[in-house]
Design a protein around this motif. Structure first.
Motif, PDB file in Angstrom:
ATOM      1  N   MET A 189      87.996  38.036  64.966  1.00 16.57           N
ATOM      2  CA  MET A 189      87.864  38.064  63.519  1.00 16.57           C
ATOM      3  C   MET A 189      88.529  36.820  62.942  1.00 16.57           C
ATOM      4  SD  MET A 189      88.171  41.293  60.967  1.00 16.57           S
ATOM      5  CE  MET A 189      86.769  42.037  61.762  1.00 16.57           C
ATOM      6  N   LEU A 190      87.822  36.153  62.047  1.00 14.24           N
ATOM      7  CA  LEU A 190      88.286  34.929  61.403  1.00 14.24           C
ATOM      8  C   LEU A 190      88.270  35.183  59.907  1.00 14.24           C
ATOM      9  CD1 LEU A 190      88.966  31.880  61.733  1.00 14.24           C
ATOM     10  CD2 LEU A 190      86.521  31.460  61.522  1.00 14.24           C
ATOM     11  N   SER A 191      89.438  35.082  59.259  1.00 10.87           N
ATOM     12  CA  SER A 191      89.471  35.506  57.866  1.00 10.87           C
ATOM     13  C   SER A 191      90.539  34.804  57.054  1.00 10.87           C
ATOM     14  CB  SER A 191      89.714  37.017  57.809  1.00 10.87           C
ATOM     15  OG  SER A 191      89.773  37.449  56.476  1.00 10.87           O
ATOM     16  N   GLY A 192      90.262  34.692  55.771  1.00 10.32           N
ATOM     17  CA  GLY A 192      91.253  34.215  54.823  1.00 10.32           C
ATOM     18  C   GLY A 192      92.220  35.321  54.419  1.00 10.32           C
ATOM     19  N   LEU A 247      92.213  44.483  63.694  1.00  9.12           N
ATOM     20  CA  LEU A 247      92.396  44.845  65.100  1.00  9.12           C
ATOM     21  C   LEU A 247      92.112  46.331  65.333  1.00  9.12           C
ATOM     22  CD1 LEU A 247      95.583  42.717  65.743  1.00  9.12           C
ATOM     23  CD2 LEU A 247      93.293  42.267  66.665  1.00  9.12           C
ATOM     24  N   GLU A 248      92.498  47.168  64.391  1.00  6.81           N
ATOM     25  CA  GLU A 248      92.285  48.614  64.553  1.00  6.81           C
ATOM     26  C   GLU A 248      90.821  49.016  64.499  1.00  6.81           C
ATOM     27  OE1 GLU A 248      94.902  50.404  61.675  1.00  6.81           O
ATOM     28  OE2 GLU A 248      96.555  50.507  63.123  1.00  6.81           O
ATOM     29  N   VAL A 249      90.000  48.289  63.750  1.00 12.76           N
ATOM     30  CA  VAL A 249      88.573  48.640  63.707  1.00 12.76           C
ATOM     31  C   VAL A 249      87.814  48.109  64.913  1.00 12.76           C
ATOM     32  CG1 VAL A 249      88.505  48.876  61.194  1.00 12.76           C
ATOM     33  CG2 VAL A 249      87.811  46.713  62.249  1.00 12.76           C
ATOM     34  N   GLY A 250      88.485  47.275  65.731  1.00  9.65           N
ATOM     35  CA  GLY A 250      87.839  46.864  66.974  1.00  9.65           C
ATOM     36  C   GLY A 250      87.869  45.400  67.322  1.00  9.65           C
ATOM     37  N   ALA A 251      88.419  44.550  66.462  1.00 11.98           N
ATOM     38  CA  ALA A 251      88.496  43.129  66.814  1.00 11.98           C
ATOM     39  C   ALA A 251      89.455  42.951  67.997  1.00 11.98           C
ATOM     40  CB  ALA A 251      88.967  42.296  65.630  1.00 11.98           C
ATOM     41  N   ASP A 252      89.116  42.037  68.883  1.00 16.29           N
ATOM     42  CA  ASP A 252      89.966  41.741  70.040  1.00 16.29           C
ATOM     43  C   ASP A 252      91.030  40.710  69.701  1.00 16.29           C
ATOM     44  OD1 ASP A 252      88.581  43.249  72.303  1.00 16.29           O
ATOM     45  OD2 ASP A 252      86.934  42.180  71.352  1.00 16.29           O
ATOM     46  N   ASP A 253      90.783  39.923  68.665  1.00 18.62           N
ATOM     47  CA  ASP A 253      91.738  38.914  68.217  1.00 18.62           C
ATOM     48  C   ASP A 253      91.473  38.664  66.740  1.00 18.62           C
ATOM     49  OD1 ASP A 253      93.748  36.992  68.273  1.00 18.62           O
ATOM     50  OD2 ASP A 253      92.744  35.680  69.706  1.00 18.62           O
ATOM     51  N   TYR A 254      92.459  38.066  66.064  1.00 15.81           N
ATOM     52  CA  TYR A 254      92.356  37.837  64.618  1.00 15.81           C
ATOM     53  C   TYR A 254      92.998  36.485  64.325  1.00 15.81           C
ATOM     54  CZ  TYR A 254      92.303  39.272  59.644  1.00 15.81           C
ATOM     55  OH  TYR A 254      92.060  39.379  58.300  1.00 15.81           O
ATOM     56  N   VAL A 255      92.241  35.593  63.733  1.00  7.78           N
ATOM     57  CA  VAL A 255      92.718  34.260  63.362  1.00  7.78           C
ATOM     58  C   VAL A 255      92.545  34.109  61.863  1.00  7.78           C
ATOM     59  CG1 VAL A 255      92.333  31.774  63.638  1.00  7.78           C
ATOM     60  CG2 VAL A 255      92.115  33.300  65.620  1.00  7.78           C
ATOM     61  N   THR A 256      93.585  33.596  61.204  1.00  5.68           N
ATOM     62  CA  THR A 256      93.506  33.433  59.752  1.00  5.68           C
ATOM     63  C   THR A 256      93.083  32.009  59.373  1.00  5.68           C
ATOM     64  OG1 THR A 256      95.858  32.919  59.607  1.00  5.68           O
ATOM     65  CG2 THR A 256      95.223  35.219  59.305  1.00  5.68           C
ATOM     66  N   LYS A 257      92.390  31.923  58.242  1.00  7.59           N
ATOM     67  CA  LYS A 257      92.008  30.632  57.661  1.00  7.59           C
ATOM     68  C   LYS A 257      93.137  30.177  56.743  1.00  7.59           C
ATOM     69  CE  LYS A 257      87.098  31.838  57.400  1.00  7.59           C
ATOM     70  NZ  LYS A 257      85.972  32.086  56.489  1.00  7.59           N
ATOM     71  N   PRO A 258      93.411  28.910  56.673  1.00 10.04           N
ATOM     72  CA  PRO A 258      92.825  27.841  57.491  1.00 10.04           C
ATOM     73  C   PRO A 258      93.280  27.964  58.939  1.00 10.04           C
ATOM     74  CG  PRO A 258      94.618  26.971  56.163  1.00 10.04           C
ATOM     75  CD  PRO A 258      94.451  28.408  55.764  1.00 10.04           C
ATOM     76  N   PHE A 259      92.455  27.458  59.841  1.00 15.34           N
ATOM     77  CA  PHE A 259      92.727  27.600  61.266  1.00 15.34           C
ATOM     78  C   PHE A 259      92.664  26.239  61.951  1.00 15.34           C
ATOM     79  CE2 PHE A 259      88.244  28.039  60.477  1.00 15.34           C
ATOM     80  CZ  PHE A 259      87.646  27.261  61.454  1.00 15.34           C
TER      81      PHE A 259
END
Length: 151
Positions: free
Chosen positions: A81-84, A95-107
């Protein structure tokens, strides 16, 4: 075999940047700008990984993630998941809904590519993935490998 990555973001600049970098790194890149298009491409498969924005038109990224996890055809595809949305609660929900990783913007592009590579290495391991085939003795769960015949 070249890994196929679906990039889902409603910002064409982010899609162009990511797809360009992924192609330069040797990946095949597909793109979608909204939730319904992402679900259609994922169902058409085969995909090796999804980079998914959280805020999307049509169907938001959280719901796309839920639907991908609930569909047997797409349930094992790793999702980054990539998100602001950078708050701790936002990351945890992703992560709880199923993403394996989470990266925030800016990245940082190099970090994102490293995370893509790590997810693909982990999910392509013969003990963690069935490589698109029916699993025999091992099954992959969100918690990790579990012996199919054991407790």
């Amino acid at each position: 075999m070249t890994a196929s990555v679906l990039v889902v973001d409603d910002n064409p600049g982010v899609v162009d940047l990511l797809c360009g970098q992924l192609r330069s790194a040797g990946y095949r890149c597909l793109a979608a700008s909204d939730g319904p298009a992402a679900l259609a491409l994922a169902a058409a498969g085969p995909l090796d990984l999804v980079v998914l924005d959280r805020v999307l038109p049509g169907i938001d990224g959280l719901e796309v993630c839920r639907r991908l996890r609930s569909d047997p055809r797409t349930a094992r595809i790793p999702i980054l998941m990539l998100s602001g949305c950078a708050d701790e609660v936002d990351r945890i929900v992703g992560l709880e809904v199923g993403a394996d990783d989470y990266v925030t913007k800016p990245f940082a592009v190099r970090e994102l590519l490293a995370r893509v590579g790590a997810l693909l290495r982990r999910t392509r391991s013969p003990t963690l993935s069935c490589w698109g085939r029916a699993c025999s003795s091992w099954t992959r769960t969100r918690a990790g490998p579990a012996w199919a015949g054991g407790p």
